[in-house]
Each structure stands twice: as C-alpha cells, then as structure tokens.
Design a protein around this motif. Structure first.
Motif, PDB file in Angstrom:
ATOM      1  N   THR A  34      29.785  33.440  42.978  1.00  0.00           N
ATOM      2  CA  THR A  34      30.549  34.560  43.317  1.00  0.00           C
ATOM      3  C   THR A  34      29.679  34.848  45.112  1.00  0.00           C
ATOM      4  O   THR A  34      30.148  34.693  45.964  1.00  0.00           O
ATOM      5  CB  THR A  34      30.750  35.815  42.837  1.00  0.00           C
ATOM      6  N   SER A  38      30.414  33.571  48.523  1.00  0.00           N
ATOM      7  CA  SER A  38      30.358  33.756  49.830  1.00  0.00           C
ATOM      8  C   SER A  38      29.705  33.329  50.988  1.00  0.00           C
ATOM      9  O   SER A  38      29.837  33.205  52.209  1.00  0.00           O
ATOM     10  CB  SER A  38      29.784  35.322  49.558  1.00  0.00           C
ATOM     11  N   TYR A  68      31.403  39.087  47.737  1.00  0.00           N
ATOM     12  CA  TYR A  68      32.877  38.377  47.781  1.00  0.00           C
ATOM     13  C   TYR A  68      33.932  38.825  47.387  1.00  0.00           C
ATOM     14  O   TYR A  68      33.841  39.834  47.416  1.00  0.00           O
ATOM     15  CB  TYR A  68      32.490  37.007  46.823  1.00  0.00           C
ATOM     16  N   GLU A  69      34.597  39.033  48.259  1.00  0.00           N
ATOM     17  CA  GLU A  69      36.226  39.695  48.084  1.00  0.00           C
ATOM     18  C   GLU A  69      36.729  39.667  46.869  1.00  0.00           C
ATOM     19  O   GLU A  69      36.826  41.378  46.947  1.00  0.00           O
ATOM     20  CB  GLU A  69      36.767  39.525  49.502  1.00  0.00           C
ATOM     21  N   HIS A  70      36.742  38.919  46.561  1.00  0.00           N
ATOM     22  CA  HIS A  70      37.905  38.795  45.228  1.00  0.00           C
ATOM     23  C   HIS A  70      37.152  38.560  43.944  1.00  0.00           C
ATOM     24  O   HIS A  70      37.664  38.207  42.946  1.00  0.00           O
ATOM     25  CB  HIS A  70      38.817  37.476  45.553  1.00  0.00           C
ATOM     26  N   ASN A  72      35.269  41.067  42.466  1.00  0.00           N
ATOM     27  CA  ASN A  72      35.405  42.487  41.140  1.00  0.00           C
ATOM     28  C   ASN A  72      33.581  42.480  40.892  1.00  0.00           C
ATOM     29  O   ASN A  72      33.186  43.111  40.874  1.00  0.00           O
ATOM     30  CB  ASN A  72      36.343  42.716  40.764  1.00  0.00           C
ATOM     31  N   ASN A  75      30.585  40.529  41.613  1.00  0.00           N
ATOM     32  CA  ASN A  75      29.862  40.733  42.390  1.00  0.00           C
ATOM     33  C   ASN A  75      28.122  41.275  42.062  1.00  0.00           C
ATOM     34  O   ASN A  75      28.109  42.561  41.542  1.00  0.00           O
ATOM     35  CB  ASN A  75      30.495  41.443  43.155  1.00  0.00           C
TER      36      ASN A  75
END
Length: 154
Positions: A34, A38, A68-70, A72, A75
C-alpha cells in the motif's frame, strides 16, 4: 541513474538549501504494497527525512508516506522507520563518515528505477547562514544575467 527507465517521484529541495552534498549513492527501500501504491499517487514527503545506522542496518526516519485511500487494514503508519537496502560494507563506510567527520545522511530524491523504488542518499555537510546567503545571491545574479541576455537577444 543509468540507462534503465527512471521516473523521479520527489526531490528534497530543503536538503540542497541546508546542506553541501559531498557524495551521493543509490539505495533500495523496504516498503509494503500500500505504501508503493501511495507513492505512485505522489503521497510522499522527504522534507524532514534523515538516515541513521541502527543495529547494523541503515534506516530512514521522518519520511512521510500518506496512507493509501483504498488500503483499509493493510495501511502502515505514515512516518514509520523504514529500512534501506545497502551492502554491509557500504553501511560500515557511511557509519564511519557520520561518526568521525560529522557528516549527515540525507535522502535527496525518491524515484522509480524500472518497477523498484530507489532513494538517492546524500552524504552532506551542514551550511552556515552566510553560505545560504551566498548561494541565494549567486542564484539571483545568474537569473539576472539570463534575463538580461534574453532581453538583449530580442
């Protein structure tokens, strides 16, 4: 950086302002998935980052990689200590430079080399205030000369 496909992600402009770069070298960096995603989106900051030798390994401190936004549960902490990948003799040599000569290890840039993320490390010596002023004056003089030459050529 060689003939391979390289793409600069970010540079540490503050390092060039605050330090004299005496030597630079390339190192790999240990990241999770992740974090790489990012970084690809540009969510990385090297502004306050520095490197040190801890327990025989080179680590980078203060480098901030946005979550990272997606990502979960996968991260990681944004400013965790990350391990740099160098040969043992390089780590020993750099440790000697830092301890004996009072130099600092600063990450200068982060870039992709093929599909791998690499860090350009700088062996740096700190600038005094008068050195910074001299650099700014030289940049201003160069800019003025270029501007004058451009107007003269019109």
């Amino acid at each position: 950086m060689g003939k391979e496909n390289t793409k600069t992600i970010t540079t540490n402009k503050k390092a060039f302002h605050d330090y004299f770069v005496e030597e630079s070298l390339e190192a790999g960096i240990e990241l999770c998935g992740t974090e790489v995603k990012s970084i690809r989106r540009g969510g990385v900051n090297l502004k306050d980052a520095w490197c040190a030798v801890e327990e025989g390994q080179m680590v980078i401190n203060g480098m901030h990689i946005s979550p990272y936004e997606h990502g979960n549960i996968f991260n990681r902490e944004p400013s965790r200590v990350r391990r740099l990948l160098l040969h043992k003799r390089e780590i020993i040599r750099l440790y000697g430079l830092v301890k004996q000569q009072g130099l600092t290890l600063i990450p200068l840039s982060l870039y992709f080399k093929g599909s791998l993320v690499k860090v350009q490390l700088g062996v740096c010596r700190g600038k005094k205030l008068y050195d910074k002023r001299a650099d700014m004056a030289a940049k201003a003089a160069k800019r003025d000369m270029e501007r004058a030459m451009k107007e003269r050529n019109r």
